[in-house]
Design a protein around this motif. Structure first.
Motif, PDB file in Angstrom:
ATOM      1  N   LEU A   1      42.654  -3.819 -19.466  1.00 11.92           N
ATOM      2  CA  LEU A   1      43.655  -3.830 -20.208  1.00 11.92           C
ATOM      3  C   LEU A   1      44.159  -2.366 -20.623  1.00 11.92           C
ATOM      4  O   LEU A   1      45.600  -2.203 -20.646  1.00 11.92           O
ATOM      5  CB  LEU A   1      43.462  -4.490 -21.606  1.00 11.92           C
ATOM      6  CG  LEU A   1      43.204  -5.684 -21.587  1.00 11.92           C
ATOM      7  CD1 LEU A   1      42.445  -6.564 -22.913  1.00 11.92           C
ATOM      8  CD2 LEU A   1      44.221  -6.849 -21.061  1.00 11.92           C
ATOM      9  N   LEU A   2      43.448  -1.447 -20.794  1.00  8.93           N
ATOM     10  CA  LEU A   2      43.719  -0.144 -20.870  1.00  8.93           C
ATOM     11  C   LEU A   2      44.543   0.539 -19.629  1.00  8.93           C
ATOM     12  O   LEU A   2      45.569   1.096 -19.637  1.00  8.93           O
ATOM     13  CB  LEU A   2      42.530   0.834 -21.082  1.00  8.93           C
ATOM     14  CG  LEU A   2      42.642   2.160 -21.184  1.00  8.93           C
ATOM     15  CD1 LEU A   2      43.635   2.718 -22.533  1.00  8.93           C
ATOM     16  CD2 LEU A   2      41.442   3.039 -21.556  1.00  8.93           C
ATOM     17  N   PHE A   3      44.176   0.026 -18.414  1.00  8.85           N
ATOM     18  CA  PHE A   3      44.554   0.349 -17.183  1.00  8.85           C
ATOM     19  C   PHE A   3      46.175  -0.199 -17.109  1.00  8.85           C
ATOM     20  O   PHE A   3      46.984   0.620 -16.716  1.00  8.85           O
ATOM     21  CB  PHE A   3      43.699  -0.340 -16.118  1.00  8.85           C
ATOM     22  CG  PHE A   3      44.424  -0.158 -14.872  1.00  8.85           C
ATOM     23  CD1 PHE A   3      43.899   0.942 -13.927  1.00  8.85           C
ATOM     24  CD2 PHE A   3      45.264  -1.116 -14.401  1.00  8.85           C
ATOM     25  CE1 PHE A   3      44.746   0.848 -12.562  1.00  8.85           C
ATOM     26  CE2 PHE A   3      45.760  -1.377 -12.937  1.00  8.85           C
ATOM     27  CZ  PHE A   3      45.523  -0.073 -12.125  1.00  8.85           C
ATOM     28  N   ALA A   4      46.335  -1.346 -17.681  1.00  6.20           N
ATOM     29  CA  ALA A   4      47.596  -1.855 -17.623  1.00  6.20           C
ATOM     30  C   ALA A   4      48.622  -0.821 -18.487  1.00  6.20           C
ATOM     31  O   ALA A   4      49.864  -1.023 -18.152  1.00  6.20           O
ATOM     32  CB  ALA A   4      47.434  -3.281 -18.147  1.00  6.20           C
ATOM     33  N   VAL A   5      48.125  -0.638 -19.674  1.00  2.00           N
ATOM     34  CA  VAL A   5      48.888   0.267 -20.543  1.00  2.00           C
ATOM     35  C   VAL A   5      49.504   1.325 -19.645  1.00  2.00           C
ATOM     36  O   VAL A   5      50.611   1.902 -19.477  1.00  2.00           O
ATOM     37  CB  VAL A   5      48.198   0.631 -21.690  1.00  2.00           C
ATOM     38  CG1 VAL A   5      49.235   1.402 -22.612  1.00  2.00           C
ATOM     39  CG2 VAL A   5      47.991  -0.678 -22.720  1.00  2.00           C
ATOM     40  N   VAL A   6      48.471   2.135 -19.142  1.00  2.00           N
ATOM     41  CA  VAL A   6      48.771   3.522 -18.321  1.00  2.00           C
ATOM     42  C   VAL A   6      49.470   3.217 -17.168  1.00  2.00           C
ATOM     43  O   VAL A   6      50.665   3.739 -16.841  1.00  2.00           O
ATOM     44  CB  VAL A   6      47.527   4.081 -17.919  1.00  2.00           C
ATOM     45  CG1 VAL A   6      47.826   5.300 -17.297  1.00  2.00           C
ATOM     46  CG2 VAL A   6      46.665   4.413 -19.403  1.00  2.00           C
ATOM     47  N   TYR A   7      49.465   2.081 -16.439  1.00  3.04           N
ATOM     48  CA  TYR A   7      50.034   1.649 -15.278  1.00  3.04           C
ATOM     49  C   TYR A   7      51.521   1.350 -15.577  1.00  3.04           C
ATOM     50  O   TYR A   7      52.623   1.735 -15.018  1.00  3.04           O
ATOM     51  CB  TYR A   7      49.398   0.262 -14.394  1.00  3.04           C
ATOM     52  CG  TYR A   7      50.219  -0.004 -13.234  1.00  3.04           C
ATOM     53  CD1 TYR A   7      49.582   0.466 -12.006  1.00  3.04           C
ATOM     54  CD2 TYR A   7      51.142  -0.923 -13.334  1.00  3.04           C
ATOM     55  CE1 TYR A   7      50.244   0.047 -11.094  1.00  3.04           C
ATOM     56  CE2 TYR A   7      51.789  -1.244 -12.021  1.00  3.04           C
ATOM     57  CZ  TYR A   7      51.355  -0.605 -10.863  1.00  3.04           C
ATOM     58  OH  TYR A   7      51.859  -1.174  -9.733  1.00  3.04           O
TER      59      TYR A   7
ATOM     60  N   VAL B   1      51.734  -7.272 -15.642  1.00  2.00           N
ATOM     61  CA  VAL B   1      50.761  -6.512 -15.249  1.00  2.00           C
ATOM     62  C   VAL B   1      49.561  -6.745 -16.269  1.00  2.00           C
ATOM     63  O   VAL B   1      48.237  -6.773 -15.403  1.00  2.00           O
ATOM     64  CB  VAL B   1      51.281  -4.808 -15.704  1.00  2.00           C
ATOM     65  CG1 VAL B   1      50.074  -3.818 -15.658  1.00  2.00           C
ATOM     66  CG2 VAL B   1      52.149  -4.389 -14.704  1.00  2.00           C
ATOM     67  N   ILE B   2      49.621  -7.214 -17.378  1.00  2.95           N
ATOM     68  CA  ILE B   2      48.571  -7.456 -18.240  1.00  2.95           C
ATOM     69  C   ILE B   2      47.312  -8.268 -17.455  1.00  2.95           C
ATOM     70  O   ILE B   2      46.379  -8.145 -17.437  1.00  2.95           O
ATOM     71  CB  ILE B   2      48.956  -7.737 -19.430  1.00  2.95           C
ATOM     72  CG1 ILE B   2      49.641  -6.462 -20.090  1.00  2.95           C
ATOM     73  CG2 ILE B   2      47.817  -8.029 -20.462  1.00  2.95           C
ATOM     74  CD1 ILE B   2      50.359  -6.572 -21.510  1.00  2.95           C
ATOM     75  N   PRO B   3      47.926  -9.461 -17.409  1.00  5.74           N
ATOM     76  CA  PRO B   3      46.857 -10.589 -16.908  1.00  5.74           C
ATOM     77  C   PRO B   3      46.239 -10.290 -15.488  1.00  5.74           C
ATOM     78  O   PRO B   3      44.904 -10.460 -15.238  1.00  5.74           O
ATOM     79  CB  PRO B   3      47.744 -11.791 -16.928  1.00  5.74           C
ATOM     80  CG  PRO B   3      49.015 -11.411 -16.759  1.00  5.74           C
ATOM     81  CD  PRO B   3      49.289 -10.106 -17.375  1.00  5.74           C
ATOM     82  N   ARG B   4      47.146  -9.620 -14.998  1.00  6.28           N
ATOM     83  CA  ARG B   4      46.412  -9.240 -13.336  1.00  6.28           C
ATOM     84  C   ARG B   4      45.539  -7.994 -13.605  1.00  6.28           C
ATOM     85  O   ARG B   4      44.568  -8.173 -12.876  1.00  6.28           O
ATOM     86  CB  ARG B   4      47.706  -8.857 -12.570  1.00  6.28           C
ATOM     87  CG  ARG B   4      48.417  -9.852 -11.885  1.00  6.28           C
ATOM     88  CD  ARG B   4      49.717  -9.332 -11.222  1.00  6.28           C
ATOM     89  NE  ARG B   4      50.148 -10.476 -10.396  1.00  6.28           N
ATOM     90  CZ  ARG B   4      51.182 -11.364 -11.025  1.00  6.28           C
ATOM     91  NH1 ARG B   4      51.328 -11.128 -12.400  1.00  6.28           N
ATOM     92  NH2 ARG B   4      51.905 -12.102 -10.483  1.00  6.28           N
ATOM     93  N   ALA B   5      45.815  -6.922 -14.590  1.00  9.06           N
ATOM     94  CA  ALA B   5      44.761  -6.065 -14.744  1.00  9.06           C
ATOM     95  C   ALA B   5      43.538  -6.374 -15.396  1.00  9.06           C
ATOM     96  O   ALA B   5      42.259  -6.080 -15.008  1.00  9.06           O
ATOM     97  CB  ALA B   5      45.405  -4.912 -15.612  1.00  9.06           C
TER      98      ALA B   5
ATOM     99  N   ALA C   1      41.635  -8.321 -12.695  1.00  7.93           N
ATOM    100  CA  ALA C   1      40.991  -7.224 -11.765  1.00  7.93           C
ATOM    101  C   ALA C   1      39.678  -6.339 -12.727  1.00  7.93           C
ATOM    102  O   ALA C   1      38.823  -6.184 -11.782  1.00  7.93           O
ATOM    103  CB  ALA C   1      41.891  -6.294 -11.457  1.00  7.93           C
ATOM    104  N   GLY C   2      39.982  -6.326 -13.885  1.00 11.64           N
ATOM    105  CA  GLY C   2      38.875  -5.603 -14.376  1.00 11.64           C
ATOM    106  C   GLY C   2      37.574  -6.368 -14.589  1.00 11.64           C
ATOM    107  O   GLY C   2      36.490  -5.926 -14.653  1.00 11.64           O
ATOM    108  N   GLY C   3      37.746  -7.666 -15.011  1.00  9.86           N
ATOM    109  CA  GLY C   3      36.719  -8.616 -15.045  1.00  9.86           C
ATOM    110  C   GLY C   3      35.990  -8.936 -13.685  1.00  9.86           C
ATOM    111  O   GLY C   3      34.820  -8.940 -13.758  1.00  9.86           O
ATOM    112  N   ILE C   4      36.619  -8.648 -12.565  1.00  9.27           N
ATOM    113  CA  ILE C   4      36.284  -8.966 -11.134  1.00  9.27           C
ATOM    114  C   ILE C   4      35.461  -7.357 -11.145  1.00  9.27           C
ATOM    115  O   ILE C   4      34.247  -7.474 -10.577  1.00  9.27           O
ATOM    116  CB  ILE C   4      37.082  -9.157 -10.426  1.00  9.27           C
ATOM    117  CG1 ILE C   4      37.818 -10.360 -10.453  1.00  9.27           C
ATOM    118  CG2 ILE C   4      36.358  -8.956  -8.867  1.00  9.27           C
ATOM    119  CD1 ILE C   4      38.803 -10.534  -9.528  1.00  9.27           C
ATOM    120  N   GLY C   5      35.940  -6.221 -11.458  1.00  4.44           N
ATOM    121  CA  GLY C   5      35.182  -5.193 -11.590  1.00  4.44           C
ATOM    122  C   GLY C   5      34.008  -5.096 -12.151  1.00  4.44           C
ATOM    123  O   GLY C   5      32.907  -4.619 -11.625  1.00  4.44           O
TER     124      GLY C   5
END
Length: 287
Positions: A89-95, A6-10, A13-17
């Motif tokens: 990274l914050l998203f990854a924790v919640v997800y 999850v972490i590297p993908r999130a 994705a956050g960097g692209i966002g």
């Protein structure tokens, strides 16, 4: 998906966002920032002229560490991309926490988590304390403004957790949709109460001392000793447009984060499922 998946993908994705949000802000918001800076420079010159007429020394201005070109391109770009990675990274924790409690598809869960992040970390606090361009707000109030925005963020997060708990406990009695509506109403009411209790930025001491009973942080017309306007107040249309584009940039960042991560998570989950069905060893599945 495991946390290490999850972490590297999130983060990606956050960097692209953040990159997409920067492109939008560079086109639409940056020209408004330049107009706000031009206004601030013109107002400073008018204030210096008034001070000179009154026999007072002009205010000293510090040198710019970075040029406007660097700020508008490299500075904002790098800042928004890094902000996107941090949110990812914050998203990854919640997800990771939520996925163990639900059976939703990764794409659906990703969009819901991203939506919740946008709502609690930006949209709700924005309603009380919207973004402002340069020239709006005093340097003396930066600490107070940051503290109040942080209070709104913390309150918003807590209220969402309370709303989810309320919805889950009522679901068995009133049905899923009614429980969701009651949970959403709980969030709205609690957020509204907090907004009513917190002061507006215009009520901060430095703003009241400068602009008087109008209690606003938006610069008002600059007047001379005789009361004549020597420099106009800040353009309301410019302020409105800046806030709209700021909100849209954040919505893009969170939206792209949810969409990109959802697609990556679906793909990873599909590969994992195929590996399990083929009888692949656990080490291959986790890789």
């Amino acid at each position: 998906m495991h946390a290490k998946q999850v972490i590297p993908r999130a983060a990606l994705a956050g960097g692209i966002g953040g990159l997409v949000a920067f492109g939008f802000a560079r086109i639409f918001a940056e020209p408004l920032i330049q107009q706000a800076i031009d206004y601030e420079d013109g107002r400073d010159e008018a204030q210096d002229a008034l001070a000179a007429a009154a026999g007072k020394p002009a205010a000293e201005m510090g040198p710019d560490i970075f040029s406007r070109t660097v700020q508008a391109n490299v500075g904002i770009g790098v800042g928004m991309i890094l902000a996107g990675v941090a949110l990812g990274l914050l998203f990854a924790v919640v997800y990771t926490v939520v996925q163990s409690r639900v059976t939703w598809r990764p794409r659906v869960l990703a969009l819901l988590v991203a939506g919740a992040g946008f709502l609690t970390l930006y949209a709700t606090p924005f309603l009380k304390y919207p973004a402002n361009p340069p020239a709006v707000g005093h340097e003396e109030t930066i600490g107070d403004r940051s503290g109040l925005f942080l209070v709104m963020i913390l309150g918003s997060v807590v209220f969402l957790v309370v709303a989810v708990i309320v919805g889950r406990r009522l679901a068995a009695r009133v049905g899923t949709w009614n429980a969701a509506l009651l949970g959403g109403l709980t969030y709205v009411v609690l957020s509204g109460v907090l907004m009513a209790l917190l002061p507006s930025l215009g009520e901060l001491a430095a703003n009241v001392a400068t602009y008087g009973p109008v209690a606003t942080e938006t610069p008002q017309p600059l007047r001379d000793a005789a009361g004549r306007i020597v420099f106009p107040g800040f353009d309301a249309d410019l302020l409105y447009s800046f806030r709209v584009y700021s909100f849209a940039a954040q919505a893009l960042m969170w939206g792209v984060l949810g969409l990109v991560f959802g697609a990556l998570a679906e793909r990873a989950s599909g590969r994992t499922g195929d590996a399990v069905e083929a009888g692949a060893p656990a080490e291959a599945v986790d890789a």
